[in-house]
Design a protein around this motif. Structure first.
Motif, PDB file in Angstrom:
ATOM      1  N   ALA A 385       0.884  -1.292  -0.087  1.00  0.00           N
ATOM      2  CA  ALA A 385       0.044  -0.122   0.005  1.00  0.00           C
ATOM      3  C   ALA A 385       0.805   1.037  -0.192  1.00  0.00           C
ATOM      4  O   ALA A 385       0.377   2.396  -0.399  1.00  0.00           O
ATOM      5  CB  ALA A 385      -1.048  -0.050   1.267  1.00  0.00           C
ATOM      6  N   ARG A 386       2.000   1.315   0.499  1.00  0.00           N
ATOM      7  CA  ARG A 386       2.915   2.285   0.714  1.00  0.00           C
ATOM      8  C   ARG A 386       3.316   2.911  -0.780  1.00  0.00           C
ATOM      9  O   ARG A 386       3.929   3.925  -1.130  1.00  0.00           O
ATOM     10  CB  ARG A 386       4.187   2.148   1.311  1.00  0.00           C
ATOM     11  CG  ARG A 386       3.992   1.913   2.885  1.00  0.00           C
ATOM     12  CD  ARG A 386       5.138   1.875   3.931  1.00  0.00           C
ATOM     13  NE  ARG A 386       4.727   1.633   5.172  1.00  0.00           N
ATOM     14  CZ  ARG A 386       5.006  -0.013   5.769  1.00  0.00           C
ATOM     15  NH1 ARG A 386       5.458  -0.866   4.892  1.00  0.00           N
ATOM     16  NH2 ARG A 386       4.610  -0.021   6.944  1.00  0.00           N
ATOM     17  N   LEU A 387       3.324   1.833  -1.631  1.00  0.00           N
ATOM     18  CA  LEU A 387       3.694   2.166  -2.955  1.00  0.00           C
ATOM     19  C   LEU A 387       2.529   3.063  -3.757  1.00  0.00           C
ATOM     20  O   LEU A 387       2.763   3.535  -4.944  1.00  0.00           O
ATOM     21  CB  LEU A 387       3.724   0.893  -3.944  1.00  0.00           C
ATOM     22  CG  LEU A 387       5.012  -0.045  -3.466  1.00  0.00           C
ATOM     23  CD1 LEU A 387       4.826  -1.276  -4.412  1.00  0.00           C
ATOM     24  CD2 LEU A 387       6.263   0.567  -3.624  1.00  0.00           C
ATOM     25  N   ILE A 388       1.248   3.133  -3.409  1.00  0.00           N
ATOM     26  CA  ILE A 388       0.454   3.781  -3.774  1.00  0.00           C
ATOM     27  C   ILE A 388       0.376   5.328  -3.442  1.00  0.00           C
ATOM     28  O   ILE A 388       0.385   6.093  -2.448  1.00  0.00           O
ATOM     29  CB  ILE A 388      -1.040   3.668  -3.530  1.00  0.00           C
ATOM     30  CG1 ILE A 388      -1.221   2.243  -3.946  1.00  0.00           C
ATOM     31  CG2 ILE A 388      -1.937   4.273  -4.096  1.00  0.00           C
ATOM     32  CD1 ILE A 388      -2.573   1.315  -3.253  1.00  0.00           C
ATOM     33  N   GLY A 389       0.732   6.432  -4.660  1.00  0.00           N
ATOM     34  CA  GLY A 389       0.765   7.590  -4.226  1.00  0.00           C
ATOM     35  C   GLY A 389      -0.237   8.473  -5.005  1.00  0.00           C
ATOM     36  O   GLY A 389      -1.217   8.005  -5.521  1.00  0.00           O
ATOM     37  N   ASN A 390       0.116   9.907  -5.367  1.00  0.00           N
ATOM     38  CA  ASN A 390      -0.816  10.534  -6.016  1.00  0.00           C
ATOM     39  C   ASN A 390      -0.805  10.735  -7.521  1.00  0.00           C
ATOM     40  O   ASN A 390      -1.577  11.058  -7.949  1.00  0.00           O
ATOM     41  CB  ASN A 390      -0.640  12.083  -5.493  1.00  0.00           C
ATOM     42  CG  ASN A 390      -0.907  12.351  -4.052  1.00  0.00           C
ATOM     43  OD1 ASN A 390      -1.657  11.900  -3.323  1.00  0.00           O
ATOM     44  ND2 ASN A 390      -0.015  13.108  -3.558  1.00  0.00           N
ATOM     45  N   ALA A 391       0.295   9.949  -8.034  1.00  0.00           N
ATOM     46  CA  ALA A 391       0.224   9.741  -9.504  1.00  0.00           C
ATOM     47  C   ALA A 391       0.401   8.262  -9.728  1.00  0.00           C
ATOM     48  O   ALA A 391       0.883   7.371  -9.005  1.00  0.00           O
ATOM     49  CB  ALA A 391       1.575  10.547  -9.972  1.00  0.00           C
TER      50      ALA A 391
END
Length: 612
Positions: A385-391
């Motif tokens: 889940a930490r790989l999910i960012g705003n882009a």
């Protein structure tokens, strides 16, 4: 004429009226070109009212099939009994999607335990890993591989249903075939959807048996409402009804299947009599995981490998729960927001990367870190889940569940197709979710006929195209889902049952057709009902969305331009297209202080919910 046959004819007349004058009608303008990933073309929208039943209910993809299942339940049958009747009718009236020439996953709850009955097709003993490569080692064009005998796997639906009936049936096996036999002999009205798909189909007409059955002498498909009879299928069903599955897997029917596959003039296949005789369904342990909804613990159960749907859905829902958008419900009547769609898409890409790396037949491939639940472990999902960012992520590698490096090659993206879904609850406390398929629309385009004197028959699957066409990558690493003799191809079918984790009470049965997009269609409905408080029909009606690793697909005409632009600004390539799911769902609810079953059927297809 028997009572059941008379009732079948009444159902035929009622279906024709509904098909031609339904609340929404048949909208030809909605038929649109779809990307290769789509299993079947769109055929319009028909508004569905939603249904309420108190004792039992059947949700299936065609009114005749739903009514046949409900009639079995009225006679005191079990959910499995009803599913058998439904499947046999679907073989006749929805031949493009499922049938006795294909396979199925059946998830069953008897009030105590959840079983996963695996009727997935198997690769013939003579099939080799390079079956779908040309002489230069290049993957065959998909349709070239699909049409003909090469793509046909050993059908499993009939044997699996017999196994489930042996354990959970209440009515005699033979009686469950009577509605389908009656309709096959007396005829059924060609539905708008079947007519539309026949009109856009080209390969099916190259099979003489199929062409003579589905089309007029001038090559045009039979019109909507045409009464179509299938005497050869009736004869096959009578044989299976009287002799059991042996009548399908040995003798004249089996010989006809083998001859059809091996004698194809351009693309013969490997299926032989021994493959059919030795086919065995499997009774697997369901794959279940905990999921919290506003501090209420739910137990969501789906199909284990070779099914990939339950693990992918579990990962997507688990990853979403670890983001700020976990509880972001859309406004009433509105589609999900751009922020939520972005987060969902990134979670999906992570799940699909793991799917491509690890998921395959568990009898041939070991689970990562020795257990499939390693893909759902809390610490693993925290890290992902930490790989999910705003882009939008530039690349999405598979993870390392349990910290173990994988030696598998990632399976290249290739089309997946097919299926129909059935959800049933009976008066005895049994329930099931069954997704059933011949893979692509009209399968391998081969229609088996057992007698020169009778028209019709049944279609064979093209399930072997669910294996990776390339068995290794450029470095020589093996693909987990490569073709091997006796192996079951990976599947996206996602029959799902939801329970209250504390009491064990069944809350929901749901599933959908749609190839790899089954995962997204089912996840959308689970999120809509469990997190957003929608009833099943409202959740099914929500616009569809999803990604298979490439562009973000949005259901055409259902999302504002501002949403598309916002997603593009985050780096997504957005394609608006028809996404014709075929969701069916039953959910426990309350009405006037009484417990009821709330039913929903997809407006994009022809299904209804029937029950008392």
């Amino acid at each position: 004429m028997s009572l059941l046959r008379t009732m079948a004819l009444v159902m035929l007349i009622c279906w024709f009226v509904v098909a031609c004058a339904g609340t929404g009608g048949f909208d030809r303008s909605a038929v649109a070109a779809v990307p290769l990933a789509q299993p079947e073309a769109a055929s319009g929208l028909t508004t569905k009212p939603g249904w309420v039943a108190r004792r039992f209910a059947v949700a299936a993809a065609n009114p005749l099939a739903s009514q046949a299942g409900a009639q079995v339940l009225r006679q005191g049958g079990s959910a499995v009994d009803a599913a058998i009747a439904v499947q046999m009718v679907l073989t006749l009236v929805e031949p493009q999607s499922s049938g006795i020439g294909g396979g199925a996953f059946l998830l069953h709850h008897d009030g105590r335990r959840v079983q996963a009955f695996d009727g997935r097709e198997t690769a013939p003993a003579a099939a080799e890993p390079t079956l779908f490569l040309d002489q230069k080692g290049t993957p065959l064009p998909f349709m070239e591989a699909l049409v003909g005998g090469r793509s046909v796997g050993t059908p499993g639906a009939v044997a699996m249903l017999a196994q489930a009936h042996h354990q959970h049936g209440k009515l005699p096996w033979a009686s469950l075939f009577e509605p389908a036999i009656g309709l096959a002999e007396d005829g059924f009205a060609v539905s708008p959807r079947l007519h539309t798909l026949l009109k856009t189909e080209t390969a099916l007409q190259k099979d003489p048996v199929a062409a003579a059955y589905f089309y007029n002498d001038d090559g045009q498909p039979h019109p909507v409402g045409h009464v179509l009879k299938n005497p050869d299928l009736a004869a096959v069903l009578r044989a299976i009804a009287s002799r059991g599955p042996q009548a399908f897997y040995d003798g004249p029917v089996a010989l006809a299947m083998v001859n059809k596959v091996q004698q194809h003039p351009a693309n013969p296949g490997r299926l032989n009599a021994e493959d059919l005789k030795h086919y065995q369904p499997k009774d697997r342990e369901a794959l279940c995981f905990q999921h919290l909804v506003q501090q209420r613990a739910l137990r969501i159960c789906g199909f284990p490998p070779p099914g990939s749907g339950a693990l992918a859905i579990g990962q997507i829902m688990g990853l979403l729960a670890r983001t700020p958008h976990a509880t972001a419900a859309p406004a009433p009547g509105a589609p999900p927001s751009p922020d939520w769609l972005h987060t969902y898409t990134e979670a999906s890409r992570l799940a699909f990367a793991d799917r491509a790396q690890y998921l395959a037949d568990p009898d041939f491939v070991e689970a990562p870190a020795g257990r499939w639940h390693s893909l759902l472990d809390a610490h693993y999902l925290d890290d992902r889940a930490r790989l999910i960012g705003n882009a939008r992520m530039t690349t999405v590698p598979a993870g390392q569940p349990g910290g173990v490096n994988s030696s598998w090659a990632s399976m290249p993206e290739q089309p997946e197709y097919g299926t129909s879904h059935i959800s049933i609850v009976d008066a005895w406390g049994n329930a099931l979710a069954m997704t059933t398929t011949i893979e692509a629309g009209f399968g391998s385009r081969l229609m088996v006929n057992t007698s020169q004197g009778r028209t019709g028959g049944f279609l064979l699957n093209n399930q072997l195209t669910d294996f990776s066409f390339t068995p290794t990558d450029a470095q020589g690493r093996l693909v987990a889902n490569r073709l091997e003799p006796g192996k079951r191809p990976r599947s996206s079918m996602s029959p799902t049952l939801v329970f209250d984790a504390q009491t064990g009470q069944l809350l929901m049965s749901v599933g959908s057709p749609g190839g790899a997009l089954i995962i997204h269609f089912t996840a959308k409905t689970l999120l809509g009902t469990l997190h957003w408080g929608l009833n099943p029909q409202a959740a099914i009606d929500l616009p569809n969305f999803g990604t298979l690793g490439g562009p973000l697909l949005l259901e055409a005409g259902r999302f504002p331009a501002a949403t598309v632009q916002a997603l593009q600004q985050r780096g997504h390539t957005v394609t608006e297209t028809a996404l014709p799911s075929g969701l069916q769902a039953l959910q426990r609810g309350m009405q006037n202080g009484q417990a009821v079953w709330l039913g929903g059927a997809d407006p994009r297809r022809e299904g209804i919910v029937a029950g008392d």
